[in-house]
Design a protein around this motif. Structure first.
Motif, PDB file in Angstrom:
ATOM      1  N   PHE A 215      -5.956  10.462   7.135  1.00  0.00           N
ATOM      2  CA  PHE A 215      -4.003   9.862   6.982  1.00  0.00           C
ATOM      3  C   PHE A 215      -3.512  10.826   8.020  1.00  0.00           C
ATOM      4  O   PHE A 215      -4.434  12.042   7.809  1.00  0.00           O
ATOM      5  N   LYS A 216      -2.258  10.283   8.528  1.00  0.00           N
ATOM      6  CA  LYS A 216      -1.489  10.892   9.490  1.00  0.00           C
ATOM      7  C   LYS A 216      -0.163  11.224   8.460  1.00  0.00           C
ATOM      8  O   LYS A 216       0.192  10.031   8.229  1.00  0.00           O
ATOM      9  N   THR A 217       0.150  12.392   8.488  1.00  0.00           N
ATOM     10  CA  THR A 217       2.061  12.681   8.261  1.00  0.00           C
ATOM     11  C   THR A 217       2.282  14.238   8.625  1.00  0.00           C
ATOM     12  O   THR A 217       2.068  14.337   9.724  1.00  0.00           O
ATOM     13  N   ASP A 218       3.844  14.191   7.531  1.00  0.00           N
ATOM     14  CA  ASP A 218       4.698  14.820   8.498  1.00  0.00           C
ATOM     15  C   ASP A 218       4.952  16.176   7.711  1.00  0.00           C
ATOM     16  O   ASP A 218       4.991  15.970   6.430  1.00  0.00           O
ATOM     17  N   ASP A 219       5.720  17.762   7.825  1.00  0.00           N
ATOM     18  CA  ASP A 219       5.496  18.621   6.808  1.00  0.00           C
ATOM     19  C   ASP A 219       6.568  18.170   6.276  1.00  0.00           C
ATOM     20  O   ASP A 219       7.406  19.559   5.579  1.00  0.00           O
ATOM     21  N   ASP A 220       6.997  17.279   6.516  1.00  0.00           N
ATOM     22  CA  ASP A 220       8.312  16.937   5.065  1.00  0.00           C
ATOM     23  C   ASP A 220       8.183  15.770   3.727  1.00  0.00           C
ATOM     24  O   ASP A 220       9.620  15.420   3.794  1.00  0.00           O
ATOM     25  N   VAL A 221       7.419  15.756   3.809  1.00  0.00           N
ATOM     26  CA  VAL A 221       6.241  14.289   3.570  1.00  0.00           C
ATOM     27  C   VAL A 221       5.969  15.017   1.998  1.00  0.00           C
ATOM     28  O   VAL A 221       5.047  15.402   1.929  1.00  0.00           O
ATOM     29  N   TRP A 222       6.234  14.338   0.369  1.00  0.00           N
ATOM     30  CA  TRP A 222       5.376  14.087  -0.387  1.00  0.00           C
ATOM     31  C   TRP A 222       4.451  13.133  -0.542  1.00  0.00           C
ATOM     32  O   TRP A 222       4.945  12.474   0.003  1.00  0.00           O
ATOM     33  N   VAL A 223       3.501  13.298  -0.154  1.00  0.00           N
ATOM     34  CA  VAL A 223       2.212  12.398  -0.587  1.00  0.00           C
ATOM     35  C   VAL A 223       1.609  12.973  -2.037  1.00  0.00           C
ATOM     36  O   VAL A 223       1.515  13.514  -2.341  1.00  0.00           O
ATOM     37  N   ASN A 224       1.333  11.041  -2.331  1.00  0.00           N
ATOM     38  CA  ASN A 224       0.459  11.202  -3.860  1.00  0.00           C
ATOM     39  C   ASN A 224      -1.055  11.044  -3.207  1.00  0.00           C
ATOM     40  O   ASN A 224      -0.918   9.691  -3.399  1.00  0.00           O
ATOM     41  N   ILE A 225      -1.251  11.972  -3.449  1.00  0.00           N
ATOM     42  CA  ILE A 225      -2.440  11.874  -3.203  1.00  0.00           C
ATOM     43  C   ILE A 225      -3.684  10.753  -3.786  1.00  0.00           C
ATOM     44  O   ILE A 225      -4.425  10.050  -3.395  1.00  0.00           O
ATOM     45  N   PRO A 226      -3.858  11.354  -5.226  1.00  0.00           N
ATOM     46  CA  PRO A 226      -4.114  10.081  -6.133  1.00  0.00           C
ATOM     47  C   PRO A 226      -3.787   9.264  -5.877  1.00  0.00           C
ATOM     48  O   PRO A 226      -4.869   8.146  -5.736  1.00  0.00           O
ATOM     49  N   GLY A 227      -3.106   7.921  -5.719  1.00  0.00           N
ATOM     50  CA  GLY A 227      -2.202   7.314  -5.267  1.00  0.00           C
ATOM     51  C   GLY A 227      -2.715   6.657  -4.237  1.00  0.00           C
ATOM     52  O   GLY A 227      -3.414   5.599  -4.132  1.00  0.00           O
ATOM     53  N   LEU A 228      -3.074   7.446  -2.955  1.00  0.00           N
ATOM     54  CA  LEU A 228      -3.406   7.578  -1.539  1.00  0.00           C
ATOM     55  C   LEU A 228      -5.116   7.672  -2.047  1.00  0.00           C
ATOM     56  O   LEU A 228      -5.405   5.646  -1.232  1.00  0.00           O
ATOM     57  N   LEU A 229      -5.686   7.710  -2.301  1.00  0.00           N
ATOM     58  CA  LEU A 229      -6.833   7.251  -2.836  1.00  0.00           C
ATOM     59  C   LEU A 229      -7.773   6.391  -3.385  1.00  0.00           C
ATOM     60  O   LEU A 229      -7.825   5.274  -2.824  1.00  0.00           O
ATOM     61  N   LYS A 230      -6.196   5.549  -4.193  1.00  0.00           N
ATOM     62  CA  LYS A 230      -6.591   4.396  -4.905  1.00  0.00           C
ATOM     63  C   LYS A 230      -6.548   3.064  -3.357  1.00  0.00           C
ATOM     64  O   LYS A 230      -6.980   2.331  -3.804  1.00  0.00           O
ATOM     65  N   VAL A 231      -5.237   3.152  -3.325  1.00  0.00           N
ATOM     66  CA  VAL A 231      -4.906   2.690  -1.802  1.00  0.00           C
ATOM     67  C   VAL A 231      -6.418   1.715  -0.536  1.00  0.00           C
ATOM     68  O   VAL A 231      -6.326   1.598  -0.461  1.00  0.00           O
ATOM     69  N   ILE A 232      -6.898   3.096  -0.269  1.00  0.00           N
ATOM     70  CA  ILE A 232      -7.896   3.633   0.202  1.00  0.00           C
ATOM     71  C   ILE A 232      -9.090   2.738  -0.338  1.00  0.00           C
ATOM     72  O   ILE A 232      -9.845   1.790   0.270  1.00  0.00           O
ATOM     73  N   GLN A 233      -9.269   2.977  -1.778  1.00  0.00           N
ATOM     74  CA  GLN A 233     -10.213   2.320  -2.282  1.00  0.00           C
ATOM     75  C   GLN A 233     -10.564   0.832  -2.136  1.00  0.00           C
ATOM     76  O   GLN A 233     -11.110  -0.117  -1.915  1.00  0.00           O
ATOM     77  N   ARG A 234      -9.205   0.734  -2.346  1.00  0.00           N
ATOM     78  CA  ARG A 234      -8.912  -0.486  -2.576  1.00  0.00           C
ATOM     79  C   ARG A 234      -8.613  -1.886  -1.539  1.00  0.00           C
ATOM     80  O   ARG A 234      -9.145  -3.003  -1.249  1.00  0.00           O
ATOM     81  N   GLU A 235      -8.256  -0.964   0.101  1.00  0.00           N
ATOM     82  CA  GLU A 235      -8.246  -1.767   1.269  1.00  0.00           C
ATOM     83  C   GLU A 235      -9.128  -1.180   2.592  1.00  0.00           C
ATOM     84  O   GLU A 235      -8.706  -1.341   3.522  1.00  0.00           O
ATOM     85  N   LYS A 236     -10.472  -0.462   1.637  1.00  0.00           N
ATOM     86  CA  LYS A 236     -11.175  -0.165   2.588  1.00  0.00           C
ATOM     87  C   LYS A 236     -11.996  -1.140   3.561  1.00  0.00           C
ATOM     88  O   LYS A 236     -12.344  -0.275   4.500  1.00  0.00           O
ATOM     89  N   MET A 237     -12.299  -1.941   3.416  1.00  0.00           N
ATOM     90  CA  MET A 237     -12.713  -3.486   3.674  1.00  0.00           C
ATOM     91  C   MET A 237     -11.266  -3.299   5.160  1.00  0.00           C
ATOM     92  O   MET A 237     -11.888  -3.498   6.479  1.00  0.00           O
TER      93      MET A 237
END
Ligand code: NAG
Ligand code: NAG
Ligand code: NAG
Ligand code: NAG
Ligand code: NAG
Length: 364
Positions: A215-237
């Motif tokens: 995952f690539k981001t910037d230092d002025d970004v809010w990242v919802n890690i639990p949400g991101l992990l769910k996205v990855i699980q859903r979109e892994k293929m």
């Protein structure tokens, strides 16, 4: 006064200064004078007409010329000039090699602490030397889940080089405390962000080949890690052949010099981009990162890193995958939104705001 040639010059008496007995010579001489006069008048008239007509073409724009009008005119001249000379080619043979050296090479980032540990995700955060406050705010908030780079999620802040010795020293000290900075010796500027991306990708495939997603981001970004992990699980293929995030199709180069995303015709001589996934946050698999890094050697440098990634993705025949919840803007704050599953990234969140968002709990 002898003026035997006057009949040839339509009533205008030329002082030929010749006597009547030499009239035959006088006639031919006066004829020459006449012809040259007519020729000169015609030439002068044509030249002035040409100049005047061209002046009129430019005069209206010069009259109403604002600073930007004049700049656009200069730009257009420059653009025509450079397009003819050296437009960016679409492909090349080994023209883009990433030959920079690590200044800070963080070998502990991807260390495994026991036999059964896996790295599900590595997070690369683009930053600059002076943004220590931003880094500290992120370490205290949404990076907490990484357990100081010992959990199955890992992260690193990415830097290039700066001339100021003192600023460098501060960052070295900071890295001694946190062990979470990666830095190479390219000049750290906005124009060079593509180098930073390639540094991250190189690091992921050489030092973190066991990490599954990037995952690539910037230092002025809010990242919802639990949400991101769910996205990855859903979109892994899908992410095995795609980059996901706030993706846009049908984006065009900004030709206005004042734009943050300005691209000259020389640097990109086409009317549209192959799209891009906003650099404020995109996710993909280590497989795609590997393929991008390999193909990038034959893809000429382009300074907008997210567009450059999209150019490589198109060459690979992969996709840009728009995923809901990735925002390249800042949606208005609601703790239930920011900590729920419907928001993954939010952009332009300064350090104090990040901390106050983090400390606000959802009570619904
Ligand atoms: C045109 O290109 C040449 C060579 O790159 C450069 O020296 C010159 O300044 C350019 N002219 C304009 C008007 O940009
Ligand atoms: C391996 O290490 C991780 C991180 O320290 C820990 O969460 C996990 O429980 C460990 N697993 C085993 C089997 O020790
Ligand atoms: C906000 O959170 C930080 C840690 O993320 C904590 O250290 C601080 O005390 C909190 N501040 C308030 C006002 O709750
Ligand atoms: C931070 O992470 C630790 C474990 O890594 C956890 O115990 C703690 O609750 C987390 N803090 C917050 C505010 O999420
Ligand atoms: C980008 O980095 C290279 C390598 O360090 C450097 O030569 C170049 O000047 C930099 N470009 C800009 C615009 O900073």
């Amino acid at each position: 006064m002898d003026c035997s040639c006057s009949t040839f010059v339509i009533g205008i008496c030329f002082r030929c200064g010749i006597s009547a007995d030499k009239s035959r010579t006088a006639i031919s001489l006066c004829a020459k004078v006449f012809i040259w006069t007519v020729f000169c008048v015609v030439v002068v008239t044509l030249v002035s007409a040409y100049i005047i007509s061209h002046l009129q073409m430019y005069l209206p724009s010069l009259h109403s010329a604002t600073r930007s009008n004049v700049r656009d005119m200069i730009l257009e001249i420059q653009v025509r000039n450079t397009t003819v000379l050296t437009p960016r080619p679409d492909a090349c043979e080994a023209c883009f090699s990433h030959n920079f050296k690590y200044v800070i090479d963080n070998n502990v980032m991807c260390k495994l602490y026991n036999d059964s540990q896996e790295i599900d995700l590595i997070i690369f955060i683009f930053t600059t030397h002076q943004h220590q406050q931003e880094r500290n705010a992120i370490r205290q908030t949404w990076l907490n889940c990484t357990n100081k780079n010992k959990a199955n999620i890992r992260y690193s802040f990415l830097l290039g080089e700066v001339p100021d010795e003192n600023i460098r020293k501060l960052v070295e000290e900071e890295n001694k405390i946190h062990n979470d900075i990666i830095k190479e010796d390219f000049v750290d500027t906005y124009q060079n962000l593509t180098y930073k991306t390639m540094m991250a990708f190189k690091y992921a495939i050489t030092k973190c080949p066991h990490a599954k997603f990037v995952f690539k981001t910037d230092d002025d970004v809010w990242v919802n890690i639990p949400g991101l992990l769910k996205v990855i699980q859903r979109e892994k293929m899908t992410l095995q052949t795609a980059v996901g995030g706030a993706c846009f199709h049908g984006a065009n180069p900004h030709r206005n010099l004042d734009s943050k995303w300005y691209a000259s015709f020389q640097s990109y001589p086409h009317d549209s981009y192959p799209g891009f996934c906003s650099g404020t946050g995109y996710v993909t698999s280590n497989n795609v990162v590997n393929k991008i890094f390999e193909i990038s050697k034959n893809v000429p440098f382009f300074h907008l890193e997210d567009v450059y990634v999209a150019i490589c993705i198109r060459k690979l025949g992969y996709r840009l995958h728009k995923i809901a919840g990735f925002n390249n803007i800042r949606p208005s704050f609601d703790p239930c939104l920011y900590k729920g599953d419907n928001l993954i990234t939010s952009h332009e969140v300064p350090p104090e705001m990040l901390i106050s968002y983090w400390n606000t709990t959802c009570t619904r």
